[in-house]
Design a protein around this motif. Structure first.
Motif, PDB file in Angstrom:
ATOM      1  N   GLY A 257       0.800  -1.260   0.071  1.00 62.31           N
ATOM      2  CA  GLY A 257       0.036  -0.086   0.048  1.00 62.31           C
ATOM      3  C   GLY A 257       0.778   1.049  -0.042  1.00 62.31           C
ATOM      4  O   GLY A 257       0.236   2.340   0.118  1.00 62.31           O
ATOM      5  N   ASP A 258       2.096   1.253  -0.241  1.00 70.08           N
ATOM      6  CA  ASP A 258       3.112   2.241  -0.329  1.00 70.08           C
ATOM      7  C   ASP A 258       3.190   2.978  -1.695  1.00 70.08           C
ATOM      8  O   ASP A 258       3.506   4.124  -1.706  1.00 70.08           O
ATOM      9  N   ALA A 259       2.828   2.199  -2.700  1.00 67.48           N
ATOM     10  CA  ALA A 259       3.256   2.955  -4.138  1.00 67.48           C
ATOM     11  C   ALA A 259       2.186   3.843  -4.448  1.00 67.48           C
ATOM     12  O   ALA A 259       0.823   3.350  -4.327  1.00 67.48           O
ATOM     13  N   TRP A 260       2.422   4.846  -4.841  1.00 67.58           N
ATOM     14  CA  TRP A 260       1.457   5.822  -5.765  1.00 67.58           C
ATOM     15  C   TRP A 260       1.979   6.374  -6.840  1.00 67.58           C
ATOM     16  O   TRP A 260       3.130   6.311  -7.277  1.00 67.58           O
ATOM     17  N   ALA A 261       0.885   6.758  -7.892  1.00 65.54           N
ATOM     18  CA  ALA A 261       1.248   7.424  -8.878  1.00 65.54           C
ATOM     19  C   ALA A 261       0.833   8.818  -9.153  1.00 65.54           C
ATOM     20  O   ALA A 261      -0.224   8.952  -8.928  1.00 65.54           O
ATOM     21  N   ASP A 271      -3.764  17.304 -12.932  1.00 67.63           N
ATOM     22  CA  ASP A 271      -2.940  16.450 -12.526  1.00 67.63           C
ATOM     23  C   ASP A 271      -3.594  15.610 -11.369  1.00 67.63           C
ATOM     24  O   ASP A 271      -4.530  16.291 -10.862  1.00 67.63           O
ATOM     25  N   GLU A 272      -3.047  14.158 -10.886  1.00 61.36           N
ATOM     26  CA  GLU A 272      -3.653  13.689  -9.761  1.00 61.36           C
ATOM     27  C   GLU A 272      -2.767  12.675  -9.117  1.00 61.36           C
ATOM     28  O   GLU A 272      -2.189  11.840  -9.976  1.00 61.36           O
ATOM     29  N   LEU A 273      -2.879  12.615  -7.948  1.00 61.61           N
ATOM     30  CA  LEU A 273      -2.022  11.543  -7.222  1.00 61.61           C
ATOM     31  C   LEU A 273      -3.231  10.325  -6.841  1.00 61.61           C
ATOM     32  O   LEU A 273      -3.973  10.491  -6.045  1.00 61.61           O
ATOM     33  N   LEU A 274      -2.653   9.153  -7.347  1.00 60.26           N
ATOM     34  CA  LEU A 274      -3.513   8.197  -6.910  1.00 60.26           C
ATOM     35  C   LEU A 274      -2.725   6.799  -6.630  1.00 60.26           C
ATOM     36  O   LEU A 274      -1.640   6.512  -6.888  1.00 60.26           O
ATOM     37  N   GLN A 275      -3.443   6.135  -5.827  1.00 58.93           N
ATOM     38  CA  GLN A 275      -2.609   4.904  -5.179  1.00 58.93           C
ATOM     39  C   GLN A 275      -2.620   3.882  -6.220  1.00 58.93           C
ATOM     40  O   GLN A 275      -3.467   3.876  -6.932  1.00 58.93           O
ATOM     41  N   VAL A 276      -1.440   3.037  -6.282  1.00 52.82           N
ATOM     42  CA  VAL A 276      -1.280   1.819  -7.075  1.00 52.82           C
ATOM     43  C   VAL A 276      -2.141   0.739  -6.361  1.00 52.82           C
ATOM     44  O   VAL A 276      -1.563   0.306  -5.258  1.00 52.82           O
ATOM     45  N   ASP A 277      -2.931   0.279  -6.781  1.00 47.60           N
ATOM     46  CA  ASP A 277      -3.600  -0.920  -6.276  1.00 47.60           C
ATOM     47  C   ASP A 277      -2.975  -2.228  -6.416  1.00 47.60           C
ATOM     48  O   ASP A 277      -2.629  -3.144  -5.730  1.00 47.60           O
ATOM     49  N   ARG A 278      -2.612  -2.521  -7.775  1.00 41.97           N
ATOM     50  CA  ARG A 278      -1.769  -3.750  -7.647  1.00 41.97           C
ATOM     51  C   ARG A 278      -1.099  -3.662  -9.213  1.00 41.97           C
ATOM     52  O   ARG A 278      -1.212  -2.860 -10.234  1.00 41.97           O
ATOM     53  N   GLY A 297      -6.369   8.523 -20.508  1.00 41.21           N
ATOM     54  CA  GLY A 297      -6.305   8.913 -21.567  1.00 41.21           C
ATOM     55  C   GLY A 297      -4.778   8.464 -22.386  1.00 41.21           C
ATOM     56  O   GLY A 297      -4.160   8.217 -21.748  1.00 41.21           O
ATOM     57  N   PRO A 298      -5.098   8.234 -23.646  1.00 41.94           N
ATOM     58  CA  PRO A 298      -3.741   7.956 -24.612  1.00 41.94           C
ATOM     59  C   PRO A 298      -2.715   8.738 -24.294  1.00 41.94           C
ATOM     60  O   PRO A 298      -3.061  10.385 -24.031  1.00 41.94           O
ATOM     61  N   GLY A 299      -1.475   8.469 -24.027  1.00 44.03           N
ATOM     62  CA  GLY A 299      -0.180   9.633 -23.988  1.00 44.03           C
ATOM     63  C   GLY A 299      -0.352  10.005 -22.705  1.00 44.03           C
ATOM     64  O   GLY A 299       0.521  10.955 -22.571  1.00 44.03           O
ATOM     65  N   ALA A 300      -1.100   9.525 -21.672  1.00 43.06           N
ATOM     66  CA  ALA A 300      -0.881  10.132 -20.154  1.00 43.06           C
ATOM     67  C   ALA A 300       0.698   9.962 -19.919  1.00 43.06           C
ATOM     68  O   ALA A 300       1.317   9.167 -20.102  1.00 43.06           O
ATOM     69  N   ARG A 301       0.968  10.899 -19.088  1.00 44.33           N
ATOM     70  CA  ARG A 301       2.282  11.168 -18.282  1.00 44.33           C
ATOM     71  C   ARG A 301       2.174  10.841 -17.084  1.00 44.33           C
ATOM     72  O   ARG A 301       1.291  11.472 -16.346  1.00 44.33           O
ATOM     73  N   PHE A 302       3.094  10.298 -16.298  1.00 37.79           N
ATOM     74  CA  PHE A 302       3.111  10.103 -15.019  1.00 37.79           C
ATOM     75  C   PHE A 302       4.416   9.838 -14.148  1.00 37.79           C
ATOM     76  O   PHE A 302       5.445   9.407 -15.142  1.00 37.79           O
ATOM     77  N   CYS A 303       4.554   9.587 -13.000  1.00 34.33           N
ATOM     78  CA  CYS A 303       5.428   9.018 -12.464  1.00 34.33           C
ATOM     79  C   CYS A 303       5.365   8.188 -11.170  1.00 34.33           C
ATOM     80  O   CYS A 303       4.155   8.483 -10.688  1.00 34.33           O
TER      81      CYS A 303
END
Length: 697
Positions: A257-261, A271-278, A297-303
């Motif tokens: 439950g530590d990883a976020w994107a 922009d939005e910070l969302l939790q990585v579920d799996r 959406g297509p071409g979304a960019r994230f870290c």
């Protein structure tokens, strides 16, 4: 003058004195009594008896506030004359585990304010705990060390036990970003005066989604003007694939439950910070725990954020909420630095329904929440303060006649200053002022629509500020009769598109807003991303933009088809394009304004009594919005503007927009060469006072 440094005014009465001013006396048996009536009362907190001449001492700030209330009660009952009450808070660090609350009972009166005062540059109020030496482990537990990316990290990374620092439970991550209410940040680590970023990949910038498998739900469609208003279908997060082998590194962090994107998942301005579920390492698919507002959406960019396997360089950390600990790779300059961990989620200072309160010469920093929140009341002033390293907003003001003067704000998690007040229906002004401030690196954690200054309501003034270095807009405006003038804005819009340094939109009734005599400079960008110095978006109407200098900007102005707009006597220098004034109301946007039941513009207009005074007297043209030239930019003008080595641009509906007296010059111009910028080639062009733009102190 442009480039002048802010210097905070230190009142003579507070030199070498502590901070938050409050009156206080503790009498025998703990009883609290009103102080004798006098014109000025001083109480010192955190200072030795006799250190401040004529001041009494209080053991702590909360006791001092009780004494303020007792004194004010005596004044209101007629038992004491109104007095200015100064609570003088001494130098040093004052850690808070709860908000400082100044309520109506502690407020002042005209000519007799309650003043909370510190020593400029020496008094710190913080919502963090200092990390003691005993909270550091020599190395990570074996199971955590094994997850680090390489031997170098295994040798360097240490674990901070937050419990040993006095934090019973770390504040965790929550979804946050555009379209969401601002929430407190997770517990952060501050190394000296800077926040340590959570370990991420890539270390800078973003990566691009390879393929969207499932866009997830679209919460925006469920809003009143969306495609599925009121839908009750369960929300689901989206799933995407990223074609890089390192995805397998993130499985353990996601399971814990530590990883976020953090990403721009659909649009370049949301922009939005969302939790990585799996994470599925075989298919390299990532499923998010929450949906993005607009769907993936297509071409979304994230870290990817807060993953132990990406803790690969000095100055990064990972919050391990389940262990109540932070793994940190100490920065290279690790010696002799105070390390703090933020814990307070509530604002450091809350002023609630109080009148005539001054907060002066204190530093408010290192906290999960906001620095100051003013809830109602009137004439509250934050003056000469430094606001830094907040997890949420900087200063939030609601009420009447509040001010932020000569303050510096930097590394603010969300909006630096928001001001709300006044009544649009009656055009009653809220009269807030934001003046002579230096505001930098705002929107640190929430990257879009978290400006340096957000205005709403009626009749506020934003003047003589320096605003710089941020991912999105400098000033966002809603409402009426605001004045944005003589500000210096630079290096904003650094991460986003379809945005403006000064921006407002989607309202046919923004009449009386004036944007004048600002210098907006050095806005990099590309034509495709639409970074504009001034952006009147989606039919924003009734606004005057005059006498501004737009210098070395990607795009000068984008005007989205609004009515009754006046754009005059502006100077654009070395910009990629000058003014683009479109007619979207009869173009691509026509379908979105055709149905009053679903149109945001219609809904906002219907809330205002535009056919009755004072609207019908002050702005009679608003009542004809739906009947005269519907959708067209009628009553607008682009006149007397000067373009130096800048393409003039386009006006799509010259029958509705008067275009006259604009001039183009193929020569260099330095707007700082003289205190007054003149363009004698344009008849009647008023000088622009560039020498007084920016902070005066």
């Amino acid at each position: 003058m442009i480039g002048a440094m802010i210097q905070r005014r230190i009142p003579p009465s507070v030199v070498a004195i502590g901070r938050l001013a409050h009156i206080s006396i503790v009498l025998a048996l703990g009883a609290v009594a009103a102080l004798p009536a006098q014109q000025s009362v001083r109480v010192a907190v955190g200072l030795a008896p006799g250190e401040v001449a004529g001041a009494r001492t209080a053991p702590d700030l909360d006791t001092a506030l009780d004494l303020v209330r007792a004194q004010r009660a005596a004044e209101r009952s007629g038992d004491a004359a109104p007095a200015t009450i100064e609570v003088l808070l001494g130098p040093g660090t004052h850690e808070r585990s709860a908000s400082i609350v100044i309520d109506a009972a502690a407020g002042g009166a005209p000519g007799a304010p309650t003043v909370l005062c510190g020593v400029a540059g020496r008094t710190l109020i913080t919502g963090a705990r200092t990390v003691p030496p005993g909270a550091w482990s020599a190395e990570l537990p074996a199971e955590l060390r094994a997850r680090l990316p390489d031997d170098r990290a295994r040798a360097a990374v240490r674990l901070v036990d937050l419990g040993a620092a006095g934090i019973a439970q770390a504040g965790g991550f929550v979804p946050r970003g555009m379209g969401r209410a601002t929430e407190p940040a997770p517990t952060e680590l501050f190394w000296g005066d800077r926040p340590l970023p959570f370990a991420r990949w890539p270390n800078t910038g973003t990566t691009t989604v390879t393929e969207v498998i499932d866009s997830g739900s679209v919460p925006r469609d469920r809003e009143p003007d969306g495609k599925e208003p009121g839908s009750r279908e369960p929300l689901r997060g989206g799933t995407f694939r990223i074609d890089v082998p390192r995805v397998e590194r993130w499985v353990a962090a996601a399971a814990a439950g530590d990883a976020w994107a953090h990403g721009y998942w659909h649009w370049d301005w949301a922009d939005e910070l969302l939790q990585v579920d799996r994470v599925d390492p075989a298919t390299r698919r990532i499923t998010l725990a929450q949906p993005h507002r607009y769907g993936l959406g297509p071409g979304a960019r994230f870290c990817i954020v807060n993953v132990l396997e990406e803790l690969d360089q000095p100055g990064e950390c990972v919050l391990l909420t389940g262990r109540n600990a932070i793994a940190v790779w100490p920065p290279d300059d690790a010696a002799d630095v105070v390390v703090r961990a933020s814990t307070l989620a509530e604002p450091l200072v809350v002023v609630r329904d109080a009148d005539h309160v001054v907060i002066r010469d204190v530093e408010l920093a290192y906290t999960r929440g906001a620095a100051v929140r003013v809830e109602g009341g009137s004439f509250v002033t934050v003056e000469g303060c430094a606001v830094r390293c907040t997890g949420a907003d900087g200063i939030v003001m609601r009420g009447l006649g509040h001010s932020v003067l000569r303050c510096s704000l930097e590394d603010v998690g969300a909006t630096a200053i928001s001001a709300e007040g006044g009544d649009r229906a009656t055009l009653t002004p809220g009269s807030h002022r934001i003046e002579d401030c230096d505001i930098a690196r705002f929107g640190r954690l929430e990257r879009t629509y978290r400006p340096a200054v957000a205005l709403s309501g009626v009749g506020h003034r934003v003047a003589h500020n320096r605003i710089h270095d941020a991912p999105h807009s400098a000033v966002l405006v809603t409402g009426n009769e605001h004045l944005v003038e003589q500000n210096e804005i630079s290096r904003v819009l650094l991460e986003t598109g379809d945005c403006g340094a000064i921006m407002m939109g989607r309202d046919w009734a923004m009449h009386g807003v004036v944007v004048r005599h600002n210098v907006i400079r050095d806005l990099p960008g590309t034509t495709a991303r639409w970074q504009n110095a001034i952006y009147l978006d989606d039919m924003a109407s009734g606004i005057t933009v005059e006498g501004n200098v737009l210098w070395r900007c990607n795009l000068g102005m984008l005007v989205g088809g609004g009515r009754s707009l006046t754009i005059r006597h502006n100077v654009l220098i070395d910009c990629g394009n000058g003014i683009r004034f479109d007619a979207r109301g009869v173009g691509w946007m026509a379908q979105w304004i055709a149905d009053p039941a679903t149109s945001t513009l219609h809904r906002r207009l219907a809330l205002l009594p535009v056919d009755r005074p004072p609207w019908s007297e002050r702005y009679p043209e608003v009542a004809t919005t739906l009947t005269v030239g519907f959708g067209r930019p009628v009553g607008s003008a682009v006149v007397g503007n000067a373009f130096f080595r800048t393409p003039v641009g386009t006006v799509d509906d010259p029958e509705s927009v008067r275009v006259d007296g604009n001039r183009s010059f193929d020569r260099e111009l330095d707007p700082t060469a003289s205190p007054q910028l003149e363009v004698p080639e344009i008849p009647g062009f008023p000088p622009i006072p560039v020498g007084t733009i920016g902070p005066r102190h």
